[in-house]
Motif scaffolding. Structure first.
Motif, short mmCIF file in Angstrom:
data_model
loop_
_atom_site.label_atom_id
_atom_site.label_comp_id
_atom_site.label_asym_id
_atom_site.label_seq_id
_atom_site.Cartn_x
_atom_site.Cartn_y
_atom_site.Cartn_z
N TYR A 1 2.11 6.21 -7.13
CA TYR A 1 1.03 6.60 -8.03
C TYR A 1 0.15 7.72 -7.50
O TYR A 1 -0.48 8.42 -8.29
CB TYR A 1 0.20 5.36 -8.41
N TRP A 2 0.07 7.90 -6.20
CA TRP A 2 -0.72 9.01 -5.67
C TRP A 2 0.17 10.23 -5.50
O TRP A 2 -0.17 11.33 -5.92
CB TRP A 2 -1.39 8.64 -4.35
N GLU A 3 1.34 10.03 -4.87
CA GLU A 3 2.27 11.13 -4.65
C GLU A 3 3.13 11.40 -5.88
O GLU A 3 3.83 12.40 -5.92
CB GLU A 3 3.17 10.82 -3.45
N ASP A 4 3.08 10.51 -6.85
CA ASP A 4 3.83 10.64 -8.10
C ASP A 4 5.33 10.76 -7.84
O ASP A 4 6.01 11.58 -8.45
CB ASP A 4 3.32 11.83 -8.91
N ARG A 5 5.84 9.94 -6.95
CA ARG A 5 7.26 9.94 -6.66
C ARG A 5 7.98 8.99 -7.60
O ARG A 5 7.42 8.02 -8.08
CB ARG A 5 7.52 9.49 -5.23
N SER A 6 9.24 9.29 -7.82
CA SER A 6 10.05 8.41 -8.66
C SER A 6 10.38 7.13 -7.88
O SER A 6 10.17 7.05 -6.67
CB SER A 6 11.35 9.11 -9.04
N ILE A 7 10.91 6.17 -8.58
CA ILE A 7 11.29 4.92 -7.95
C ILE A 7 12.38 5.18 -6.90
O ILE A 7 12.34 4.64 -5.80
CB ILE A 7 11.76 3.89 -8.99
N GLU A 8 13.33 6.05 -7.24
CA GLU A 8 14.42 6.36 -6.32
C GLU A 8 13.91 7.06 -5.07
O GLU A 8 14.34 6.76 -3.95
CB GLU A 8 15.48 7.22 -7.02
N GLU A 9 12.97 8.00 -5.22
CA GLU A 9 12.41 8.71 -4.06
C GLU A 9 11.62 7.73 -3.17
O GLU A 9 11.70 7.80 -1.95
CB GLU A 9 11.51 9.85 -4.51
N THR A 10 10.87 6.86 -3.80
CA THR A 10 10.11 5.87 -3.04
C THR A 10 11.06 4.92 -2.31
O THR A 10 10.83 4.58 -1.15
CB THR A 10 9.18 5.08 -3.98
N ARG B 1 0.84 -1.20 0.00
CA ARG B 1 0.00 0.00 0.00
C ARG B 1 0.87 1.26 0.00
O ARG B 1 0.61 2.21 -0.74
CB ARG B 1 -0.91 -0.03 1.23
N ALA B 2 1.92 1.26 0.81
CA ALA B 2 2.81 2.42 0.88
C ALA B 2 3.49 2.67 -0.47
O ALA B 2 3.57 3.82 -0.92
CB ALA B 2 3.86 2.21 1.97
N VAL B 3 3.93 1.61 -1.12
CA VAL B 3 4.57 1.77 -2.43
C VAL B 3 3.59 2.35 -3.44
O VAL B 3 3.92 3.28 -4.18
CB VAL B 3 5.15 0.42 -2.93
N LEU B 4 2.37 1.81 -3.48
CA LEU B 4 1.39 2.31 -4.44
C LEU B 4 1.03 3.77 -4.18
O LEU B 4 0.90 4.56 -5.12
CB LEU B 4 0.13 1.44 -4.42
N VAL B 5 0.86 4.13 -2.91
CA VAL B 5 0.51 5.52 -2.59
C VAL B 5 1.65 6.46 -2.98
O VAL B 5 1.42 7.49 -3.61
CB VAL B 5 0.14 5.67 -1.10
N ILE C 1 11.70 -1.81 -5.07
CA ILE C 1 10.50 -0.98 -5.26
C ILE C 1 9.85 -1.30 -6.59
O ILE C 1 8.62 -1.40 -6.66
CB ILE C 1 10.86 0.52 -5.15
N ARG C 2 10.65 -1.49 -7.64
CA ARG C 2 10.07 -1.86 -8.95
C ARG C 2 9.31 -3.18 -8.83
O ARG C 2 8.17 -3.30 -9.29
CB ARG C 2 11.18 -2.01 -9.99
N ALA D 1 14.07 5.58 -1.28
CA ALA D 1 14.67 6.30 -0.15
C ALA D 1 13.68 6.42 1.01
O ALA D 1 14.06 6.24 2.18
CB ALA D 1 15.13 7.68 -0.60
N ALA D 2 12.43 6.68 0.71
CA ALA D 2 11.42 6.84 1.76
C ALA D 2 11.18 5.53 2.51
O ALA D 2 10.95 5.55 3.72
CB ALA D 2 10.11 7.33 1.16
N LEU D 3 11.24 4.43 1.80
CA LEU D 3 10.97 3.13 2.42
C LEU D 3 12.24 2.37 2.80
O LEU D 3 12.16 1.22 3.23
CB LEU D 3 10.12 2.27 1.48
N GLU D 4 13.39 3.03 2.60
CA GLU D 4 14.68 2.42 2.91
C GLU D 4 14.83 1.07 2.23
O GLU D 4 15.09 0.04 2.87
CB GLU D 4 14.88 2.32 4.42
N ALA D 5 14.62 1.07 0.92
CA ALA D 5 14.74 -0.15 0.12
C ALA D 5 15.50 0.19 -1.15
O ALA D 5 15.73 1.34 -1.47
CB ALA D 5 13.35 -0.69 -0.22
N SER D 6 15.88 -0.83 -1.88
CA SER D 6 16.59 -0.60 -3.14
C SER D 6 15.58 -0.26 -4.24
O SER D 6 14.41 -0.69 -4.17
CB SER D 6 17.39 -1.84 -3.52
#
Length: 169
Positions: free
Chosen positions: A124-133, A117-121, A144-145, A135-140
């Motif tokens: 696709y909702w916040e329109d963040r890039s893969i790299e920003e997502t 849910r966090a990744v989708l929000v 995230i992809r 960083a936010a979730l502390e994952a590679s």
């Protein structure tokens, strides 16, 4: 100096409270009370680090990251599975809004794992890039992809034929 920082924080909090609340509602699958709690926790944490905002670079993006982490922390708690008794929404639906579609999507999001849910929000909702997502979730970025593709697949499976029934009006 402290008064100037407090004033700047208050302006930031007023400007970001709405967008944070909308994201929190999606993360909380429509639970407005939890969304309000998440926003309050986020703004409280932002106040604690506000003196160091020059190091943050983008306080709005940092606040979104704090919100997502607060949500994920809440989901790990044992009490996060408790749900209040169904009540009517706090506010009436806006004229012309498709509440059936919104409720169906929120229910489908609620059935996803919190990290999905966090990744989708974020994506696709916040329109963040893969790299920003990432960083936010502390994952590679690769994780995230993968999680994005799988979470979208799960969301489609959850919706089944419901979405096409609701949008074919």
């Amino acid at each position: 100096m402290r008064k100037v920082q407090t004033q700047a924080y208050l302006e930031f909090a007023r400007a970001r409270a709405g967008p944070l609340y909308r994201s929190a509602c999606l993360l909380a699958s429509g639970d407005t009370h939890l969304a309000e709690d998440l926003v309050q926790e986020t703004l409280g944490r932002m106040y604690l680090v506000w003196g160091r905002t020059a190091k943050l670079g983008n306080p709005a993006a940092y606040a979104q990251t704090v919100l997502v982490r607060a949500f994920l922390t809440h989901q790990r708690r044992r009490s996060s599975g408790e749900r209040p008794i169904a009540e009517p929404p706090d506010l009436p639906a806006a004229p012309g809004s498709d509440t059936t579609l919104r409720v169906t999507l929120l229910e489908a999001l609620a059935r996803l794992a919190p990290k999905d849910r966090a990744v989708l929000v974020l994506r696709y909702w916040e329109d963040r890039s893969i790299e920003e997502t990432a960083a936010a979730l502390e994952a590679s970025p690769g994780a995230i992809r993968t999680r994005s593709v799988r979470a979208l697949g799960r969301l489609r499976d959850e919706l089944g034929g419901e979405l096409s029934d609701l949008t074919a009006r």
